[in-house]
Design an enzyme around this catalytic site. Structure first.
Site, PDB file in Angstrom:
ATOM      1  N   THR A 208      29.708  47.993  35.954  1.00  0.00           N
ATOM      2  CA  THR A 208      29.972  49.329  36.491  1.00  0.00           C
ATOM      3  C   THR A 208      28.995  50.311  35.874  1.00  0.00           C
ATOM      4  O   THR A 208      28.566  50.126  34.734  1.00  0.00           O
ATOM      5  CB  THR A 208      31.416  49.787  36.185  1.00  0.00           C
ATOM      6  OG1 THR A 208      31.587  51.129  36.654  1.00  0.00           O
ATOM      7  CG2 THR A 208      31.743  49.758  34.708  1.00  0.00           C
TER       8      THR A 208
ATOM      9  N   ASP B 270      37.108  47.433  41.524  1.00  0.00           N
ATOM     10  CA  ASP B 270      37.061  48.443  42.561  1.00  0.00           C
ATOM     11  C   ASP B 270      38.452  49.042  42.627  1.00  0.00           C
ATOM     12  O   ASP B 270      39.450  48.319  42.569  1.00  0.00           O
ATOM     13  CB  ASP B 270      36.638  47.861  43.912  1.00  0.00           C
ATOM     14  CG  ASP B 270      36.034  48.953  44.788  1.00  0.00           C
ATOM     15  OD1 ASP B 270      35.207  49.733  44.282  1.00  0.00           O
ATOM     16  OD2 ASP B 270      36.386  49.048  45.968  1.00  0.00           O
ATOM     17  N   THR B 271      38.487  50.350  42.692  1.00  0.00           N
ATOM     18  CA  THR B 271      39.762  51.056  42.633  1.00  0.00           C
ATOM     19  C   THR B 271      39.891  51.995  43.815  1.00  0.00           C
ATOM     20  O   THR B 271      38.908  52.603  44.226  1.00  0.00           O
ATOM     21  CB  THR B 271      39.838  51.856  41.309  1.00  0.00           C
ATOM     22  OG1 THR B 271      39.831  50.937  40.225  1.00  0.00           O
ATOM     23  CG2 THR B 271      41.093  52.698  41.230  1.00  0.00           C
TER      24      THR B 271
ATOM     25  N   TYR C 256      40.306  61.139  40.124  1.00  0.00           N
ATOM     26  CA  TYR C 256      41.505  61.831  40.594  1.00  0.00           C
ATOM     27  C   TYR C 256      42.554  62.003  39.480  1.00  0.00           C
ATOM     28  O   TYR C 256      43.671  62.449  39.762  1.00  0.00           O
ATOM     29  CB  TYR C 256      42.131  61.052  41.756  1.00  0.00           C
ATOM     30  CG  TYR C 256      41.239  60.930  42.987  1.00  0.00           C
ATOM     31  CD1 TYR C 256      41.248  61.913  43.967  1.00  0.00           C
ATOM     32  CD2 TYR C 256      40.406  59.836  43.174  1.00  0.00           C
ATOM     33  CE1 TYR C 256      40.454  61.813  45.101  1.00  0.00           C
ATOM     34  CE2 TYR C 256      39.604  59.707  44.304  1.00  0.00           C
ATOM     35  CZ  TYR C 256      39.633  60.707  45.268  1.00  0.00           C
ATOM     36  OH  TYR C 256      38.845  60.599  46.383  1.00  0.00           O
ATOM     37  N   ASP C 257      42.227  61.649  38.250  1.00  0.00           N
ATOM     38  CA  ASP C 257      43.209  61.710  37.159  1.00  0.00           C
ATOM     39  C   ASP C 257      43.938  63.053  37.032  1.00  0.00           C
ATOM     40  O   ASP C 257      45.152  63.065  36.789  1.00  0.00           O
ATOM     41  CB  ASP C 257      42.549  61.360  35.814  1.00  0.00           C
ATOM     42  CG  ASP C 257      42.423  59.855  35.615  1.00  0.00           C
ATOM     43  OD1 ASP C 257      43.018  59.086  36.393  1.00  0.00           O
ATOM     44  OD2 ASP C 257      41.721  59.436  34.663  1.00  0.00           O
TER      45      ASP C 257
ATOM     46  N   HIS D 108      46.660  51.331  36.600  1.00  0.00           N
ATOM     47  CA  HIS D 108      46.201  50.255  37.482  1.00  0.00           C
ATOM     48  C   HIS D 108      45.140  49.391  36.787  1.00  0.00           C
ATOM     49  O   HIS D 108      45.276  48.190  36.699  1.00  0.00           O
ATOM     50  CB  HIS D 108      45.642  50.917  38.744  1.00  0.00           C
ATOM     51  CG  HIS D 108      44.785  52.114  38.446  1.00  0.00           C
ATOM     52  ND1 HIS D 108      45.301  53.238  37.846  1.00  0.00           N
ATOM     53  CD2 HIS D 108      43.458  52.350  38.574  1.00  0.00           C
ATOM     54  CE1 HIS D 108      44.327  54.116  37.653  1.00  0.00           C
ATOM     55  NE2 HIS D 108      43.196  53.597  38.074  1.00  0.00           N
ATOM     56  N   ARG D 109      44.093  50.053  36.258  1.00  0.00           N
ATOM     57  CA  ARG D 109      43.019  49.264  35.635  1.00  0.00           C
ATOM     58  C   ARG D 109      43.511  48.612  34.341  1.00  0.00           C
ATOM     59  O   ARG D 109      43.178  47.477  34.033  1.00  0.00           O
ATOM     60  CB  ARG D 109      41.772  50.118  35.367  1.00  0.00           C
ATOM     61  CG  ARG D 109      40.531  49.270  35.055  1.00  0.00           C
ATOM     62  CD  ARG D 109      39.220  50.047  35.163  1.00  0.00           C
ATOM     63  NE  ARG D 109      39.434  51.451  34.976  1.00  0.00           N
ATOM     64  CZ  ARG D 109      39.561  52.328  35.973  1.00  0.00           C
ATOM     65  NH1 ARG D 109      39.408  51.963  37.207  1.00  0.00           N
ATOM     66  NH2 ARG D 109      39.815  53.586  35.714  1.00  0.00           N
TER      67      ARG D 109
HETATM   68  P1  IMP Z   1      35.363  52.976  42.188  1.00  0.00           P
HETATM   69  O1  IMP Z   1      36.307  51.924  41.769  1.00  0.00           O
HETATM   70  O2  IMP Z   1      34.433  53.306  41.066  1.00  0.00           O
HETATM   71  O3  IMP Z   1      34.676  52.699  43.483  1.00  0.00           O
HETATM   72  O4  IMP Z   1      36.222  54.288  42.345  1.00  0.00           O
HETATM   73  C1  IMP Z   1      36.588  54.841  43.579  1.00  0.00           C
HETATM   74  C2  IMP Z   1      37.061  56.263  43.375  1.00  0.00           C
HETATM   75  O5  IMP Z   1      38.290  56.266  42.682  1.00  0.00           O
HETATM   76  C3  IMP Z   1      36.117  57.166  42.596  1.00  0.00           C
HETATM   77  O6  IMP Z   1      36.197  58.454  43.168  1.00  0.00           O
HETATM   78  C4  IMP Z   1      36.693  57.180  41.216  1.00  0.00           C
HETATM   79  O7  IMP Z   1      36.411  58.406  40.551  1.00  0.00           O
HETATM   80  C5  IMP Z   1      38.172  57.040  41.493  1.00  0.00           C
HETATM   81  N1  IMP Z   1      38.831  56.317  40.399  1.00  0.00           N
HETATM   82  C6  IMP Z   1      38.626  55.039  40.012  1.00  0.00           C
HETATM   83  N2  IMP Z   1      39.400  54.739  38.960  1.00  0.00           N
HETATM   84  C7  IMP Z   1      40.107  55.865  38.685  1.00  0.00           C
HETATM   85  C8  IMP Z   1      41.059  56.194  37.682  1.00  0.00           C
HETATM   86  O8  IMP Z   1      41.428  55.405  36.806  1.00  0.00           O
HETATM   87  N3  IMP Z   1      41.552  57.429  37.724  1.00  0.00           N
HETATM   88  C9  IMP Z   1      41.188  58.358  38.657  1.00  0.00           C
HETATM   89  N4  IMP Z   1      40.287  58.116  39.590  1.00  0.00           N
HETATM   90  C10 IMP Z   1      39.749  56.869  39.610  1.00  0.00           C
END
Ligand code: IMP
Length: 193
Positions: A7, A68-69, A150-151, A176-177
């Site tokens: 990442t 991926d989140t 989005y925290d 989640h993570r």
């Molecule tokens: P990605 O997993 O990096 O593709 O994240 C997708 C979106 O979700 C991005 O806008 C990240 O900032 C947001 N995101 C991913 N993980 C978190 C988290 O733990 N907290 C808040 N936002 C998250």
């Protein structure tokens, strides 16, 4: 054991390193000489996580995992979901994504939402998957300075503070993570690979 967390998000590397401390040394993409953006063209979290991990394994030959989140909001039929990072368009901006979400949630009474993380792990060419979910709700406004993304507008179930108001350890415990990383940790501890 050394594994690359595939990442470019330094906050994710910090969270992962804290959760896996003592068992695995996490190295970053920069540590392995990878400075480019990773491909992320899938329509699901699973596809994107594996696309990123496979890219790193194939181009750099190192054991790695990628996550991926997505934030899935009930009142928006699961949006932004896999498009959470690009919700307000390109270039990606956490601040614009967050404002757009608050805008779309104006007047919504059902504010329930969940974060979902998929971790794709590649060890010596073999692939494994770990998932984690955090249920909660979208707050009316932004609060807290910690975390990322989005925290500041996500309040996990059973808590009266947003993710951005929790310490790294507190967030990892319930996020989640954090849960997906825990599943990864248990798998590596068991050593059956
Ligand atoms: P990605 O997993 O990096 O593709 O994240 C997708 C979106 O979700 C991005 O806008 C990240 O900032 C947001 N995101 C991913 N993980 C978190 C988290 O733990 N907290 C808040 N936002 C998250």
């Amino acid at each position: 054991m050394k594994i690359c967390f595939a990442t470019n998000n330094t906050k994710k590397v910090e969270e992962g390193a804290a959760a896996l401390k003592g068992l695995i040394e996490i190295v970053s993409l920069r540590d392995i000489g990878c400075n480019e953006e990773l491909p992320e063209t899938g329509d699901t979290l699973d596809d994107n996580a594996f696309e990123k991990a496979r890219y790193v394994f194939e181009h750099y030959g190192v054991n790695c995992f990628a996550d991926d989140t997505g934030l899935e909001v009930a009142a928006l039929n699961g949006a932004p979901g896999v498009y959470s990072g690009r919700f307000a368009g390109e270039p990606r901006s956490d601040a614009r994504n967050l404002s757009l979400l608050l805008e779309k949630m104006k007047g919504q009474t059902d504010r329930s939402a969940r974060f979902r993380t998929v971790i794709a792990l590649i060890l010596d060419g073999k692939e494994y998957q770990f998932d984690g979910i955090a249920e909660g709700k979208i707050t009316q406004s932004s609060s807290g300075e910690g975390g990322f993304g989005y925290d500041p507008i996500f309040q996990p179930q059973g808590h009266d503070r947003t993710f951005a108001m929790l310490s790294l350890e507190e967030k990892n415990e319930i996020s989640h993570r954090g849960k997906a990383v825990k599943a990864l940790l248990n798998f590596l501890r068991a050593g059956k690979f």
